[in-house]
Design an enzyme around this catalytic site. Structure first.
Site, PDB file in Angstrom:
ATOM      1  N   ASP A 432     -36.338 -17.008 -19.492  1.00 37.91           N
ATOM      2  CA  ASP A 432     -36.580 -18.362 -20.426  1.00 37.91           C
ATOM      3  C   ASP A 432     -34.946 -18.626 -20.997  1.00 37.91           C
ATOM      4  OD1 ASP A 432     -37.422 -21.519 -21.445  1.00 37.91           O
ATOM      5  OD2 ASP A 432     -38.574 -20.488 -22.579  1.00 37.91           O
ATOM      6  N   THR A 920     -33.867 -23.187 -17.485  1.00 35.98           N
ATOM      7  CA  THR A 920     -34.003 -23.755 -18.661  1.00 35.98           C
ATOM      8  C   THR A 920     -33.915 -25.494 -18.726  1.00 35.98           C
ATOM      9  OG1 THR A 920     -33.439 -24.064 -21.341  1.00 35.98           O
ATOM     10  CG2 THR A 920     -32.310 -24.249 -19.348  1.00 35.98           C
TER      11      THR A 920
END
Length: 1375
Positions: A432, A920
């Site tokens: 992430d 993301t």
């Protein structure tokens, strides 16, 4: 309270038509949600829902009927009880195939025709293994029992109907339907419905850190429309019935309703539920009724305990065990065939032979006898040893100081106990971005309002200084210089309550803040409130425009004179109001735990004075749009107040005005006007302002105060600094930004907000609704009633991709459309610019509702809130219906800085052969910028962008990109073949990087395009997936894992990363700013991304190589010893006889040689840690399984065969022709075998410490001591043989030691020679760095001693932790 009374009035109106229908009535145009009759019996819904009555109320019979099957509040996390421990533990252990195999052998030895040893002896290995594991399981279960006992005996106050008072009871005695009373700082014992709060607004604050790790406070509300409250709350007369959903593990959802005796039903939702394990904060007293108890509470249903996965090494081990089984079968078949042939060819035997059994049947019996004799070829103790070794490895990982975060006082958490070796084989890493690569400590950086960009250059310089302060030594201050003038722009320029702190002089306060964080209250209330986030330096241009709002000298004119228009001020004011109010922030201060909104709050100026002040402003007509200045618009003759805070629906910029004249109000007569005139200096608003006045404001514009000399914003809570407890760092950053511009959120209650406005003072704003953020809408909204206009206003903030689509183009005047179009265009440009700079963007918008429109929406909203069925869907639909036709106000750019050492860590991982993907939800430009910053993208990398809107376009694009990559690979190959070594070396880091968005990813993940997407991705150096949803993240990880068959690791810090973490082979959670959901779902938890470097490159490699070498060593020693028994069969007619007593045979692998491999597996280090960090390429050895390949297995087996041949035949030929017996021959063979096995480990070990030496000496001493003792006392303990005196006689003769020495040297010489030659011609990095490691060991010792000096004895660790070369001594632990 006004809002509550108004809602109650509206609800009564809605229910007036048919009281029996309640809130489940079918409204016009809505589907019916009425699924139960008002007076339906509890049994009708028992299968789907839970019915709760008061345990000590007037409905006792109904309570007993429905609650008989509800669980009590006592918890039990233990697996076993005293009665069930033995059967359940044995049942679980015999799930292992190895244990079943040895049980079969033990039973087989009881068959007389195939009996090889005494019946009891063959049971010893199995009993030892079962006992060791049972003891381990019992200790673990006993710890759980003690914890359960402590929790169950906690005391809480429960209402007793007989005594009509609260009495103390243990948690385990609480039941569903009990009334529980709690005070501040008490832990909630069960899931309870909140019925009463000492807060006059029915609000309760809880801290959920015990549940999800989040330390920020969350607000809960008393069930609405309760007939009894406060002093009138008599619990013995509680007659309401509660219907709610059955117990589940969803922490964020609770649906149900409460039916009062009158038949009215009130909807229940998550904000009414107090969850077990949470802590009451800032509330004196709360009372609730228990709805879920014990194991039915949401906390217990989410308690899954440690994660257990099956490692790849264990799967490979099973294959090798099967090869060992095959080898065992071959050896047993050989013995069976040999015995049959031997019997068939036997003529006139000189010893007794069973002549009645045919050779074939005798061979069949011998086959099973040899299975028993050679049983140690299957290493039963290996599985137990692997578990012990993994516990040791986890201990060293847990105590590694390099993985310790001193600021947070957090170590690495190893939640999965059996996949440590998988850390050494990672090939793909999925990360992430926000909170994982970045700090997730948001800092307000820039903003755009009304299409005008405010760069906040001073704020940028402040951040640079902060970075310098962070990296440099403490003790000096840094002064920032203004870019526009030499004057400092202090916080007082906007009358901020923190005027004592000059934002141009930032002293180093890091150490002080860290000291403050040790205070529990400060820790809890400072969530997301770091110094760099709080101290926002205002933009001078924006400050000047805001000063026009309350300047007593100047009027507003068109843009030609540099003054802002009324419309622009409207946008600016609304923008900062949205930042201050559109959130769920809890306001507190060190001296006051919670800032509430007073019942009646009068601003520093009366509302009529404020209205009169604004009405006296005049505005000129529309000015011409200029390409060199922001769009300006002229006001109408109406009151400025109405235009400042409101805007008509459908985009019209005028609304029905507020009362036309202040004179119509009795409070605004001549006397009041005279007071206002005296309050402000005389204004000549008809003549406008000249340039001197404008210059005057520019020169002094920072010092706006009221005419009486007061600083308005400092009137309230001037002594205390406000502390904001936000649910996300974004919210905290925006609230602090609004505070920097004097739009300060000062208090919050369930119905009101207390907000400071620049130049006005504090106003109580009526809060009608909060529509919280969710992943589907990607936005949140608040609905308020404006304190000045009385209109209903919706403020919305959210992702730009969503808000820009929800904004409307104004209808009406062409000029207004042109201006608004220009605002949208400029805002979009600023959004793109912010994204390119790596900033997180949020759009701010508003909407004004007519009363009729609001009432229609409110009716549907109340229905959705009171529903049980499809409540979430109805609330989502209601929110989406409200959040339309928005007016775009502006956008914010928030800086989320990279964590320290992220670029270095990613570079090291890539050098180690690990492909790093970033998944993301941010914009493409933001993700690309961060990728460049963290060195995932290099300047010479070629960027491939995949963005398309259809499946066919996606297929064509993937094909085109794949061809482009192939052409690039061919070009680089030709350049290398042409001999351009200089260029190839300089371009070694170049490659292709694929960037795709969420929409394209949807197409690429479909079955038809999966293979093309994976093929393209494999050819790329890295992949960046933008705008990806949590589901897409997990799908990408699963696709790569399954399609390529590679080891995957996923790392994240938020709830949106949970699915990705769970799908990956190894899941890493980062305990950051977004709670602990990711940590709770992970296999390992770290506090910083940089810790991945040592965790993988050092500990991952060590764990894999240690376990792999230990497994090979286990197989070697078992094969070697079993072959000794096999070679003896050639000299005993393959009868299954052995040349040693059965006790030594069984204990050789079980006891004598079992501990050294464990120490080897825990402490061995093939390469020092510093070398592995400096040369990440060494990780590829374990990544590609070079340490444990099939060839090594077979080489190990062949080496074991050779050593067994030497170990058997050297003593055999020495004693050939003598009259020694079989046990006498076996004595030097066993002793030599022990020495060979132990010294073989010394040769293979890369690390030798005092621990290794001690264990090796102990193992040898234990063997010789046992056989000597056995030889002295044993007469009939090993029939039919008699070992009495054999060992004592042999060990008293010199040739015994000569034979052992000769055998040992001959057996180990090839292995030793191979190691010498290998290390000579292929010297490893470990050998090259031996001297360096000695120096580093001493440095490590000193570092550990400093650690022990700083920490209390409970936290001290041995100096040799994580560095086995360091021998502990008296000074190891400093007291």
């Amino acid at each position: 309270m006004e809002r509550l009374h108004w809602v109650q009035h509206r609800c009564r109106q809605l229910l007036a038509g048919d009281p029996g229908r309640g809130w489940y009535s079918t409204s016009d145009g809505l589907p019916s949600k009425s699924f139960l009759d008002t007076h339906s019996s509890p049994q009708r819904v028992g299968g789907k829902r839970r019915t709760v009555f008061a345990r000590h109320g007037p409905r006792q019979q109904e309570y007993e009927a429905v609650s008989k099957n509800y669980k009590g509040n006592a918890i039990r996390t233990t697996k076993y009880s005293l009665l069930t421990f033995i059967p359940m533990n044995l049942f679980q252990q015999f799930h292992r195939a190895a244990n079943l195999y040895f049980l079969f052998l033990a039973l087989l030895n009881w068959v007389p025709v195939v009996e090889a040893f005494q019946k009891e002896i063959t049971m010893i290995p199995l009993l030892v293994v079962l006992t060791v594991i049972a003891i381990k399981d019992a200790l673990e279960d006993y710890r759980r029992y003690l914890f359960d006992k402590k929790v169950n005996n906690n005391v809480v106050r429960v209402f007793c109907s007989k005594q009509k008072a609260y009495i103390q009871r243990c948690w385990k005695d609480v039941h569903v339907g009990d009334f529980v009373r709690l005070s501040s700082n008490e832990i909630i014992p069960a899931d309870m419905l909140l019925l009463y709060s000492s807060d006059p607004r029915g609000v309760c604050y809880i801290e959920t850190s015990n549940l999800d790790g989040e330390t920020n406070l969350k607000q809960r509300q008393v069930v609405s429309d309760l007939p009894l409250q406060g002093a009138d709350l008599t619990l013995e007369n509680f007659k309401s019935r509660i219907e709610c959903e059955n117990p589940n593990n969803d922490l964020n959802r609770f649906r149900g309703y409460m039916e009062h005796p009158s038949g009215v039903r009130v909807g229940l939702h998550n904000s009414n539920l107090l969850l077990r394990s949470c802590t009451i904060r800032n509330t004196e007293t709360v009372v609730g009724i228990v709805v879920y108890a014990g194991h039915e509470t949401k906390a217990m249903m989410n308690n899954s305990g440690p994660r257990y996965k099956r490692s790849q090494l264990e799967k490979r081990l099973n294959t090798d065990i099967l090869w060992c089984v095959l080898l065992l079968v071959v050896m047993c078949l050989t013995a069976a065939v040999g015995h049959g042939l031997w019997l068939q060819n036997l003529k006139d035997p000189i010893f007794q032979v069973d002549g009645q059994t045919s050779p074939a049947l005798a061979g069949f019996y011998v086959f099973w006898t040899m299975i028993i004799v050679l049983q140690v070829l299957i290493p039963i103790s290996l599985y137990v040893s692997i578990e012990i070794v993994k516990l040791g490895q986890i201990y060293f990982i847990h105590n590694d100081l390099a993985l310790y975060n001193e600021q947070l006082d957090s170590r690495i958490q190893c939640r999965a106990l059996n996949i440590t070796e998988d850390l050494g084989r990672i090939q793909y890493l999925f990360s992430d971005k926000t909170g994982t690569l970045t700090e997730n400590k948001m800092v307000f950086r820039r903003c755009s309002i009304y299409g005008v960009e405010y760069p906040h250059e001073e704020n940028a310089r402040r951040l640079e200084v902060y970075e310098m302060e962070k990296n440099e030594a403490a003790g000096h201050s840094v002064t920032l210089k203004s870019g526009c003038s030499g004057k400092s722009l202090s916080c007082r320029s906007l009358s901020c309550n923190r005027s004592s702190v000059s934002l141009h002089t930032l002293t180093n306060e890091v150490d002080e803040e860290e000291d403050q964080l040790t205070n529990d209250f400060q820790c809890r209330t400072s969530a997301f409130c770091s110094r760099v986030a709080r101290e926002v330096v205002p933009d001078p241009e924006l400050v000047k425009k805001l000063n026009w709002l309350c300047s007593p000298v100047l009027s507003l004119r068109d843009g030609s004179s540099g003054t802002p228009s009324s419309l622009e001020l409207t946008y600016i004011t609304d923008f900062f109001l949205a930042l201050a109010m559109c959130n769920s922030v809890v306001v507190s201060s060190p001296s006051q735990p919670r800032h509430m909104v007073p019942e009646a709050r009068t601003p520093l100026k009366s509302l009529e004075e404020i209205k009169l002040m604004f009405q006296r402003f005049s505005f000129s007509p529309f000015s011409t749009l200029s390409t060199f200045s922001p769009p300006q618009i002229r006001g109408s003759p109406h009151s400025f107040t109405s235009r400042l805070f409101t805007r008509g629906k459908n985009g019209s910029f005028t609304l029905p005005a507020t009362p036309e004249s202040a004179a119509e109000s009795p409070e605004t007569g001549p006397e009041k006007q005279q007071e206002t005139s005296n309050l402000w200096t005389d204004l000549d608003l008809s003549s406008g302002v000249d340039r001197e006045d404008a210059a005057q404001v520019e020169e002094r514009g920072d010092d706006i105060t009221s005419p009486d000399g007061r600083d308005p914003s400092r009137d309230v809570d001037s002594d205390d600094e406000l502390l904001y407890e936000a649910e996300s760092p974004d919210e905290a950053a925006l609230v602090h930004a609004a505070q920097a511009y004097c739009c300060t959120l000062r208090g919050r209650s369930a119905e009101n907000l207390l907000v400071d406005l620049p130049g006005i003072g504090s106003l109580a704003v009526q809060l009608l609704h909060i529509l919280p953020f969710d992943a589907n809408r990607k936005r949140m909204s608040v609905v308020i009633r404006h304190p000045l206009t009385g209109q209903v206003v919706v403020y919305t903030k959210g992702a730009d991709s969503v808000i820009m689509d929800l904004t409307e183009m104004p209808k009406g005047a062409e000029r207004a459309q042109e201006i608004y179009g220009h605002i949208r265009e400029q805002t979009q440009k600023h959004l793109d610019s912010y994204a390119r700079d790596g900033l997180r963007t949020l759009c701010i918008a508003k909407k004004v509702l007519e009363e009729e429109e609001y009432e229609v929406w409110l009716k549907r909203q109340l229905l959705a809130e009171s529903s049980i069925e499809n409540r979430e869907e109805l609330l989502l639909e209601s929110a989406q219906r409200l959040e339309t036709d928005l007016t775009l106000l502006g956008t914010t750019g928030i800086l989320d800085r990279l964590q320290e050492e992220v670029p270095e860590t990613i570079e090291a991982l890539q050098r180690a052969g690990i492909k790093v993907w970033v998944l993301t939800g941010d914009k493409k430009e933001t993700a690309i910028n961060i990728a460049y910053a963290c060195k995932l993208l290099r300047p010479n990398d070629q960027l491939l962008t995949a963005s398309c809107g259809s499946k066919d376009a996606c297929a064509a694009l993937l094909q085109e990109l794949r061809l482009e990559v192939q052409r690039g690979e061919v070009g680089s190959t030709e350049a290398a073949e042409a001999g351009n070594h200089e260029r190839s070396s300089s371009d070694s880091g170049t490659g292709f990087v694929l960037v795709t968005d969420g929409r394209t990813l949807d197409w690429a993940l479909q079955e038809e395009l999966k293979s093309e997407f994976v093929e393209l991705s494999c050819r790329c150096k890295a992949v960046i997936c933008c705008r990806s949803t949590p589901l897409q993240k997990s799908q990408v990880v699963q696709l790569v894992r399954d399609q390529l068959g590679v080891m995957t690791l996923a790392v994240g810090d938020g709830a949106n990363d949970v699915s990705m973490i769970q799908v990956a082979d190894v899941g890493i959670g980062i305990s950051g700013q977004e709670g602990m959901q990711a940590v709770m779902s992970s296999d390992f938890a770290i506090s910083r991304f940089k810790h991945l470097g040592k965790l993988l490159l050092v500990h991952g490699r060590w764990c894999y190589s240690r376990l792999a070498n230990m497994i090979l060593y286990f197989i070697y020693k078992n094969v070697m010893y079993v072959n000794l028994l096999f070679w003896y069969q050639f000299f005993c007619g393959f009868s299954g006889s052995v040349m040693t007593n059965s006790w030594v045979l069984i204990f050789f692998n079980l006891l004598f040689t079992s501990v050294p491999p464990i120490i080897y597996g825990v402490l061995d280090r093939d390469t020092p840690a510093d070398t592995l960090m400096e040369l990440p390429e060494l990780y590829q050895d374990t990544q590609s399984s070079k340490v444990y390949v099939p060839s090594k297995f077979w080489i190990t087996v062949l080496d074991a065969f050779y050593q067994s041949l030497v170990c058997f035949f050297v003593p055999y030929f020495v004693f050939a022709g003598s009259d020694v017996g079989d046990l006498t021959l076996g004595s030097p063979i066993n002793a030599s075998a022990l020495l060979i096995v132990l010294l073989h480990q010394v040769i293979e070990s890369h690390t030798l410490t005092w621990i290794h030496v001690l264990v090796l000496v102990f193992s040898a001493g234990f063997y010789f001591g046992f056989v000597l003792f056995f030889s002295l006392i044993c007469v009939t303990c090993s029939p039919p043989t008699n070992p009495l005196g054999v060992e004592t006689l042999m060990m008293s003769q010199p040739h015994f030691y000569i034979v052992c020495a000769l055998t040992t040297v001959t057996a180990l010489l090839p292995r030793l020679l191979f190691r010498v030659l290998h290390n000579t011609f292929h010297s490893s990095a470990a050998l090259k760095s031996t001297q360096t490691d000695k120096v580093d060991s001493e440095k490590y010792r000193r570092r550990m001693q400093r650690w022990n000096r700083k920490h209390p004895p409970a936290k001290r660790v041995p100096v040799c932790v994580d560095n086995p070369d360091l021998e502990p001594n008296a000074a190891s632990v400093v007291s």
